[in-house]
Design a protein around this motif. Structure first.
Motif, PDB file in Angstrom:
ATOM      1  N   VAL A 138      10.445 -13.937   8.958  1.00 37.36           N
ATOM      2  CA  VAL A 138       9.387 -14.841   8.480  1.00 37.36           C
ATOM      3  C   VAL A 138       8.824 -14.317   7.150  1.00 37.36           C
ATOM      4  CG1 VAL A 138       7.093 -15.794   8.973  1.00 37.36           C
ATOM      5  CG2 VAL A 138       8.781 -15.617  10.812  1.00 37.36           C
ATOM      6  N   ARG A 177      17.713 -24.733   8.170  1.00 39.43           N
ATOM      7  CA  ARG A 177      16.735 -25.494   8.948  1.00 39.43           C
ATOM      8  C   ARG A 177      15.341 -25.454   8.310  1.00 39.43           C
ATOM      9  NH1 ARG A 177      18.859 -28.884  11.604  1.00 39.43           N
ATOM     10  NH2 ARG A 177      19.259 -28.767  13.833  1.00 39.43           N
ATOM     11  N   VAL A 178      14.952 -24.282   7.832  1.00 39.29           N
ATOM     12  CA  VAL A 178      13.628 -24.169   7.205  1.00 39.29           C
ATOM     13  C   VAL A 178      13.589 -25.042   5.951  1.00 39.29           C
ATOM     14  CG1 VAL A 178      12.039 -22.605   6.031  1.00 39.29           C
ATOM     15  CG2 VAL A 178      13.114 -21.900   8.169  1.00 39.29           C
ATOM     16  N   THR A 187       9.665 -22.756  13.503  1.00 36.20           N
ATOM     17  CA  THR A 187      10.986 -23.308  13.190  1.00 36.20           C
ATOM     18  C   THR A 187      12.033 -22.205  13.131  1.00 36.20           C
ATOM     19  OG1 THR A 187      10.179 -25.292  12.108  1.00 36.20           O
ATOM     20  CG2 THR A 187      12.330 -24.486  11.391  1.00 36.20           C
ATOM     21  N   ILE A 188      11.671 -21.052  12.579  1.00 33.90           N
ATOM     22  CA  ILE A 188      12.626 -19.936  12.528  1.00 33.90           C
ATOM     23  C   ILE A 188      13.013 -19.530  13.951  1.00 33.90           C
ATOM     24  CG2 ILE A 188      12.846 -17.463  11.946  1.00 33.90           C
ATOM     25  CD1 ILE A 188      11.187 -18.136   9.376  1.00 33.90           C
ATOM     26  N   ILE A 200      11.479 -15.173   4.469  1.00 34.33           N
ATOM     27  CA  ILE A 200      11.660 -16.597   4.200  1.00 34.33           C
ATOM     28  C   ILE A 200      10.393 -17.196   3.589  1.00 34.33           C
ATOM     29  CG2 ILE A 200      12.043 -18.853   5.327  1.00 34.33           C
ATOM     30  CD1 ILE A 200      14.121 -17.375   7.123  1.00 34.33           C
ATOM     31  N   CYS A 201       9.230 -16.720   4.012  1.00 33.93           N
ATOM     32  CA  CYS A 201       7.972 -17.231   3.445  1.00 33.93           C
ATOM     33  C   CYS A 201       7.562 -16.485   2.171  1.00 33.93           C
ATOM     34  CB  CYS A 201       6.846 -17.146   4.476  1.00 33.93           C
ATOM     35  SG  CYS A 201       7.052 -18.287   5.856  1.00 33.93           S
ATOM     36  N   LEU A 211       6.604 -24.758   2.392  1.00 33.35           N
ATOM     37  CA  LEU A 211       7.049 -23.692   1.486  1.00 33.35           C
ATOM     38  C   LEU A 211       6.345 -23.826   0.139  1.00 33.35           C
ATOM     39  CD1 LEU A 211      10.861 -23.735   2.339  1.00 33.35           C
ATOM     40  CD2 LEU A 211       9.294 -21.837   2.797  1.00 33.35           C
ATOM     41  N   HIS A 221      10.780 -27.828   6.083  1.00 37.61           N
ATOM     42  CA  HIS A 221       9.495 -27.258   5.629  1.00 37.61           C
ATOM     43  C   HIS A 221       9.309 -27.186   4.121  1.00 37.61           C
ATOM     44  CE1 HIS A 221       7.937 -26.225   9.558  1.00 37.61           C
ATOM     45  NE2 HIS A 221       9.166 -25.906   9.889  1.00 37.61           N
ATOM     46  N   ILE A 234       6.272 -22.520  10.022  1.00 40.32           N
ATOM     47  CA  ILE A 234       7.613 -22.068   9.612  1.00 40.32           C
ATOM     48  C   ILE A 234       8.140 -21.040  10.617  1.00 40.32           C
ATOM     49  CG2 ILE A 234       8.924 -20.857   7.817  1.00 40.32           C
ATOM     50  CD1 ILE A 234       6.911 -22.127   5.778  1.00 40.32           C
ATOM     51  N   ARG A 235       7.254 -20.145  11.079  1.00 41.74           N
ATOM     52  CA  ARG A 235       7.655 -19.169  12.110  1.00 41.74           C
ATOM     53  C   ARG A 235       8.243 -19.891  13.328  1.00 41.74           C
ATOM     54  NH1 ARG A 235       6.159 -14.149  14.720  1.00 41.74           N
ATOM     55  NH2 ARG A 235       6.240 -14.465  16.955  1.00 41.74           N
TER      56      ARG A 235
END
Ligand code: 4AD
Ligand code: MG
Length: 498
Positions: free
Chosen positions: A474, A267-268, A154-155, A477-478, A276, A272, A151-152
């Motif tokens: 990150v 995008r995330v 993609t961010i 978002i995570c 997630l 993802h 995910i990082r």
């Protein structure tokens, strides 16, 4: 072949676990590691991981005791945690499996067997944080940590993508610098062939120069802060992405930050969902961030009703927490995040303290402390922008608000759910005289800033920008408690190993 797959010297082609949906019913070869194994009667259930995901395999003993089990069964049974393997088998859809698929293992080749007398140190049981940090190089193999790192990535990609597709030119500032940008107390000093030099705290001053050359620019790279802070939000080395735009004011800066964050979260969510889910993130909370806003007429209705209730109110009564009524209407293209002035934020904190929701009062004029940010950002389901802080607590380069010169034209974006500041930005001083005076007031060495003053000597324009720390984004978002899990090898006050 999907983009996740790599060309292999083996035959049949190697599949990635994340792409198995396209291979149901096929025999595929996977290359990876044994993550864990369960045994049940005559069956083995090895779980393999390959960096893109995990899949459970099934191997049966094949023959009834006392007859010898199959060779594949024995080989799988001999596997130790994190041994590396090449597995061939048929992909079967299985609704009960976490990934939706299982692999009927037909063959397995051991690439490296972890010896039983020196086993992999991280077992699926619980470990303390210190132990895991000491083994960060291995800890990142666990599905949760791998998902966070995906995910990082993609961010970081989405952040660059936003600027790359909106007319920005990437210009990389130096990492070795002769002077401070964000305050002298937080610099890592080093010896530059006999002269003092510092690791950069922000590329901002340099991209102000590139913005006046190219118009719209951004930088993206590692930045360093030496403050002796141990909070769950502080790293000593982190990655910052910073846009800088000529002829843009603070409102434009806030609009840009909104559109930028919306793109990243979109995008995330697009790429993802499985990751997630794996890390236990409440996806609805991220969807709320990018959800379309109420229509203009609905917003107007809220603003009108707030205005009416404000008129009818005793002026001494403290203002209610700002909600939809403070949405900016300046940017019709992006979803809008609530915008609060520092004064409004201060009132909110005062009310929270009186109501016993904050341990310490917020002193007017001070920056917002971590508990203050946490409180404010937990009141909203979208990022909230706090603008116009008292100039005295802020950096020397910030433009004063013409409406009240004791305030700086700056903004902090606080992520929702209590995550606090993820973006800091401002409009920059564009007057030569004022900037020079500020440099002297802040006891900064004028000579080191002559080049920066040149930007105000030759064709100075109003300009603005901001910086977002990737790790803070990150963490939010995570949904992580601590920034240490947001970067492959975190650098903190107490840790520089591994
Ligand atoms: O608010 P900061 O200090 O702003 C600047 O450096 C400006 N020069 C940026 C600009 O206007 N171009 O830092 C910006 C962001 C913060 O909002 C936060 O996300 C991150 O950088 N950050 C940190 N992240 C992790 N650990 C730290 N110690 C951080 N310090 C700042
Ligand atoms: Mg800041």
């Amino acid at each position: 072949m999907s983009e996740l797959e790599t060309k292999s010297v083996t035959n049949p082609p190697v599949a990635a676990i994340a792409s198995l949906a396209a291979h149901v019913g096929d025999t595929v070869t996977l290359r990876g590691w044994l993550y864990n194994m369960r045994e049940s009667g005559k069956l083995l259930f090895p779980i393999f991981r390959d960096g893109t995901g995990t899949i459970q395999g099934i191997v049966s003993r094949d023959s009834t005791p006392p007859a010898a089990p199959s060779e594949v069964f024995l080989r799988v049974k001999s596997l130790t945690q994190e041994s590396s393997v090449i597995v061939t088998g048929r992909v079967r859809a299985d609704a009960r499996a976490p990934s939706g698929f299982e692999l009927d293992v037909a063959n397995l080749e051991i690439v490296h067997l972890v010896p039983t007398d020196a086993p992999y140190p991280i077992t699926p049981k619980e470990h303390g944080t210190d132990f895991l940090m000491e083994h960060r190089h291995l800890w990142m193999r666990t599905p949760r940590q791998s998902a966070i790192l995906r995910i990082r990535a993609t961010i970081m990609r989405a952040a660059q993508e936003y600027f790359d597709t909106h007319g920005f030119v990437r210009t990389d500032p130096p990492i070795l610098t002769p002077a401070a940008c964000e305050g002298t107390s937080t610099l890592f000093a080093l010896d530059y062939f006999g002269d003092p030099a510092f690791l950069t705290q922000s590329g901002q001053l340099y991209i102000e120069a590139t913005a006046l050359a190219l118009g719209k620019v951004y930088s993206f790279g590692p930045t360093f802060r030496a403050e002796k802070s141990k909070t769950r939000r502080h790293l000593t080395e982190f990655w910052m992405i910073e846009p800088e735009v000529a002829f843009m004011d603070l409102d434009g800066d806030m609009d840009l930050a909104e559109a930028f964050l919306t793109h990243i979260v979109s995008r995330v969510l697009e790429l993802h969902r499985a990751d997630l889910k794996l890390i236990g993130r409440d996806i609805a909370k991220l969807e709320a961030v990018i959800a379309p806003l109420p229509s203009e007429s609905e917003i107007e209705a809220v603003i009108l009703s707030e205005a009416r209730s404000a008129e009818s109110k005793d002026p001494d009564e403290s203002r209610p927490a700002a909600t939809a009524g403070t949405f900016s209407t300046t940017n019709p293209h992006a979803p809008r995040f609530p915008r609060l002035s520092y004064d409004e934020a201060h009132e909110m904190l005062e009310a929270a303290f009186k109501a016993g929701k904050l341990e310490a009062p917020h002193i007017y004029g001070d920056d917002l402390g971590s508990p203050d940010e946490t409180y404010i950002s937990s009141q909203f389901d979208r990022p909230v922008m706090i603008h116009r802080y008292p100039a005295a607590s802020k950096a020397f380069y910030m433009q004063p608000d013409p409406a009240d010169p004791t305030k700086a034209l700056c903004v902090d974006v606080l992520a929702p759910e209590g995550y606090g500041e993820i973006i800091g930005g401002s409009q920059r001083v564009d007057s030569y005289d004022l900037l020079r005076a500020r440099i002297l007031e802040h006891n900064l060495p004028l000579a080191a800033f002559e080049w920066y003053l040149d930007l105000r000597r030759y064709g100075s324009v109003p300009h603005s920008g901001f910086g977002m720390g990737i790790e803070r984004a990150v963490a939010w978002i995570c949904g992580l408690d601590h920034v240490r899990e947001t970067i492959p090898f975190p650098r903190t006050l107490n840790r520089i190993y591994p």
